[in-house]
Write a protein that holds these residues in place. Structure first.
Motif, PDB file in Angstrom:
ATOM      1  N   MET A   1     -32.875 -30.339 -20.431  1.00 44.48           N
ATOM      2  CA  MET A   1     -33.621 -31.550 -20.692  1.00 44.48           C
ATOM      3  C   MET A   1     -34.102 -32.109 -19.355  1.00 44.48           C
ATOM      4  N   ALA A   2     -35.304 -32.641 -19.334  1.00 40.21           N
ATOM      5  CA  ALA A   2     -35.884 -33.191 -18.109  1.00 40.21           C
ATOM      6  C   ALA A   2     -35.164 -34.465 -17.675  1.00 40.21           C
ATOM      7  N   VAL A   3     -35.145 -34.683 -16.378  1.00 35.90           N
ATOM      8  CA  VAL A   3     -34.664 -35.944 -15.827  1.00 35.90           C
ATOM      9  C   VAL A   3     -35.647 -37.038 -16.234  1.00 35.90           C
ATOM     10  N   GLN A   4     -35.125 -38.193 -16.651  1.00 39.55           N
ATOM     11  CA  GLN A   4     -35.953 -39.336 -17.034  1.00 39.55           C
ATOM     12  C   GLN A   4     -35.665 -40.478 -16.081  1.00 39.55           C
ATOM     13  N   VAL A   5     -36.732 -41.023 -15.493  1.00 44.02           N
ATOM     14  CA  VAL A   5     -36.565 -42.129 -14.560  1.00 44.02           C
ATOM     15  C   VAL A   5     -37.345 -43.328 -15.072  1.00 44.02           C
ATOM     16  N   ALA A   6     -36.650 -44.433 -15.273  1.00 47.33           N
ATOM     17  CA  ALA A   6     -37.293 -45.679 -15.681  1.00 47.33           C
ATOM     18  C   ALA A   6     -37.840 -46.358 -14.432  1.00 47.33           C
ATOM     19  N   GLY A  25     -44.872 -42.391  -8.761  1.00 45.67           N
ATOM     20  CA  GLY A  25     -45.231 -41.596  -9.931  1.00 45.67           C
ATOM     21  C   GLY A  25     -45.573 -40.156  -9.564  1.00 45.67           C
ATOM     22  N   ARG A  26     -46.332 -40.002  -8.483  1.00 47.87           N
ATOM     23  CA  ARG A  26     -46.701 -38.658  -8.026  1.00 47.87           C
ATOM     24  C   ARG A  26     -45.453 -37.854  -7.643  1.00 47.87           C
ATOM     25  N   LEU A  27     -44.574 -38.470  -6.874  1.00 52.23           N
ATOM     26  CA  LEU A  27     -43.363 -37.777  -6.434  1.00 52.23           C
ATOM     27  C   LEU A  27     -42.455 -37.410  -7.604  1.00 52.23           C
ATOM     28  N   LEU A  28     -42.331 -38.309  -8.566  1.00 55.13           N
ATOM     29  CA  LEU A  28     -41.504 -38.013  -9.748  1.00 55.13           C
ATOM     30  C   LEU A  28     -42.082 -36.850 -10.541  1.00 55.13           C
ATOM     31  N   ALA A  29     -43.394 -36.851 -10.733  1.00 53.35           N
ATOM     32  CA  ALA A  29     -44.037 -35.758 -11.472  1.00 53.35           C
ATOM     33  C   ALA A  29     -43.851 -34.434 -10.751  1.00 53.35           C
ATOM     34  N   GLU A  30     -43.962 -34.444  -9.445  1.00 55.88           N
ATOM     35  CA  GLU A  30     -43.781 -33.203  -8.677  1.00 55.88           C
ATOM     36  C   GLU A  30     -42.373 -32.652  -8.822  1.00 55.88           C
ATOM     37  N   ARG A  31     -41.413 -33.502  -9.110  1.00 50.52           N
ATOM     38  CA  ARG A  31     -40.026 -33.071  -9.308  1.00 50.52           C
ATOM     39  C   ARG A  31     -39.714 -32.770 -10.770  1.00 50.52           C
ATOM     40  N   GLY A  32     -40.713 -32.897 -11.633  1.00 49.83           N
ATOM     41  CA  GLY A  32     -40.527 -32.583 -13.051  1.00 49.83           C
ATOM     42  C   GLY A  32     -39.884 -33.688 -13.857  1.00 49.83           C
ATOM     43  N   GLY A  56     -47.706 -34.946 -14.471  1.00 51.45           N
ATOM     44  CA  GLY A  56     -46.434 -35.348 -15.058  1.00 51.45           C
ATOM     45  C   GLY A  56     -46.561 -35.960 -16.434  1.00 51.45           C
ATOM     46  N   THR A  57     -45.411 -36.297 -16.991  1.00 49.23           N
ATOM     47  CA  THR A  57     -45.304 -36.917 -18.310  1.00 49.23           C
ATOM     48  C   THR A  57     -44.877 -38.368 -18.140  1.00 49.23           C
ATOM     49  N   VAL A  58     -45.603 -39.281 -18.815  1.00 45.86           N
ATOM     50  CA  VAL A  58     -45.298 -40.706 -18.731  1.00 45.86           C
ATOM     51  C   VAL A  58     -45.171 -41.265 -20.140  1.00 45.86           C
ATOM     52  N   VAL A  59     -44.035 -41.898 -20.412  1.00 45.99           N
ATOM     53  CA  VAL A  59     -43.782 -42.543 -21.693  1.00 45.99           C
ATOM     54  C   VAL A  59     -43.846 -44.050 -21.487  1.00 45.99           C
ATOM     55  N   GLY A  60     -44.706 -44.708 -22.251  1.00 41.01           N
ATOM     56  CA  GLY A  60     -44.810 -46.157 -22.198  1.00 41.01           C
ATOM     57  C   GLY A  60     -44.124 -46.772 -23.403  1.00 41.01           C
ATOM     58  N   VAL A  61     -43.130 -47.611 -23.151  1.00 41.24           N
ATOM     59  CA  VAL A  61     -42.418 -48.315 -24.212  1.00 41.24           C
ATOM     60  C   VAL A  61     -43.066 -49.693 -24.310  1.00 41.24           C
ATOM     61  N   LEU A 152     -32.405 -42.174  -2.914  1.00 37.00           N
ATOM     62  CA  LEU A 152     -31.292 -43.059  -3.263  1.00 37.00           C
ATOM     63  C   LEU A 152     -30.852 -42.925  -4.717  1.00 37.00           C
ATOM     64  N   THR A 153     -31.665 -42.349  -5.586  1.00 34.63           N
ATOM     65  CA  THR A 153     -31.217 -42.122  -6.962  1.00 34.63           C
ATOM     66  C   THR A 153     -30.123 -41.059  -7.006  1.00 34.63           C
ATOM     67  N   GLY A 154     -30.140 -40.151  -6.029  1.00 30.95           N
ATOM     68  CA  GLY A 154     -29.148 -39.077  -6.003  1.00 30.95           C
ATOM     69  C   GLY A 154     -29.410 -37.986  -7.033  1.00 30.95           C
ATOM     70  N   LEU A 155     -30.539 -38.045  -7.727  1.00 31.07           N
ATOM     71  CA  LEU A 155     -30.816 -37.083  -8.790  1.00 31.07           C
ATOM     72  C   LEU A 155     -31.249 -35.727  -8.269  1.00 31.07           C
ATOM     73  N   TRP A 156     -31.747 -35.679  -7.041  1.00 32.25           N
ATOM     74  CA  TRP A 156     -32.230 -34.418  -6.488  1.00 32.25           C
ATOM     75  C   TRP A 156     -31.469 -34.026  -5.237  1.00 32.25           C
TER      76      TRP A 156
END
Length: 157
Positions: A1-6, A25-32, A56-61, A152-156
């Protein structure tokens, strides 16, 4: 499952916040990563544009019960009809929460993310939260750039 960042931020933002959000947004998309945001203007529009431009993929709530006013750079728009309560949905959808800029709605998202307590919360610009002695509230990670925010998210790591 892809990483999701709010990514949270105000509808009315500074040019600096807009630029930071677009780059984020660009950096997040480049990381999938999938970007989750509020789906309207300002920081939300900038992060969506940056992610879309990078494929990238963007979900708007959305706060409204229709897609009216949704940002055209969204991949998916979710009309909730729950107003500001959608802020809780946004922050609970992220494996990390990054706050860009400051406003009352953004502050509510930051507070909800901190109450959640299970994911990293990173702040890039915006308001600073201080305790009763004027010291920064612990737990919020402060970044000086979009690159540092991701680090700083530590996700990567």
């Amino acid at each position: 499952m892809a990483v999701q960042v709010a990514v949270c931020g105000p509808r009315e933002c500074t040019e600096e916040d807009r630029g930071n959000a677009r780059e984020l947004g660009r950096l997040l998309a480049e990381r999938g990563a999938v970007v989750i945001c509020g789906g309207y203007s300002g920081v939300m529009a900038a992060v969506a544009a940056g992610a879309r431009e990078a494929g990238g993929t963007v979900v708007g709530v959305l706060s409204r019960d229709t897609k009216e006013g949704a940002n055209p750079d969204l991949t998916v728009a979710i009309p909730t009809g729950v107003g500001e309560a959608r802020n809780n949905i946004i922050v609970n959808s992220g494996d990390a929460v990054i706050v860009v800029g400051g406003s009352w709605g953004t502050l509510s998202e930051l507070a909800l993310a901190m109450r959640r307590g299970r994911v990293p919360v990173v702040q890039l610009g915006g308001w600073r939260i201080l305790d009763e002695r004027g010291r920064p509230v612990p737990g919020i990670r402060h970044a000086a750039s979009p690159e540092e925010a991701l680090e700083l998210t530590g996700l990567w790591a």
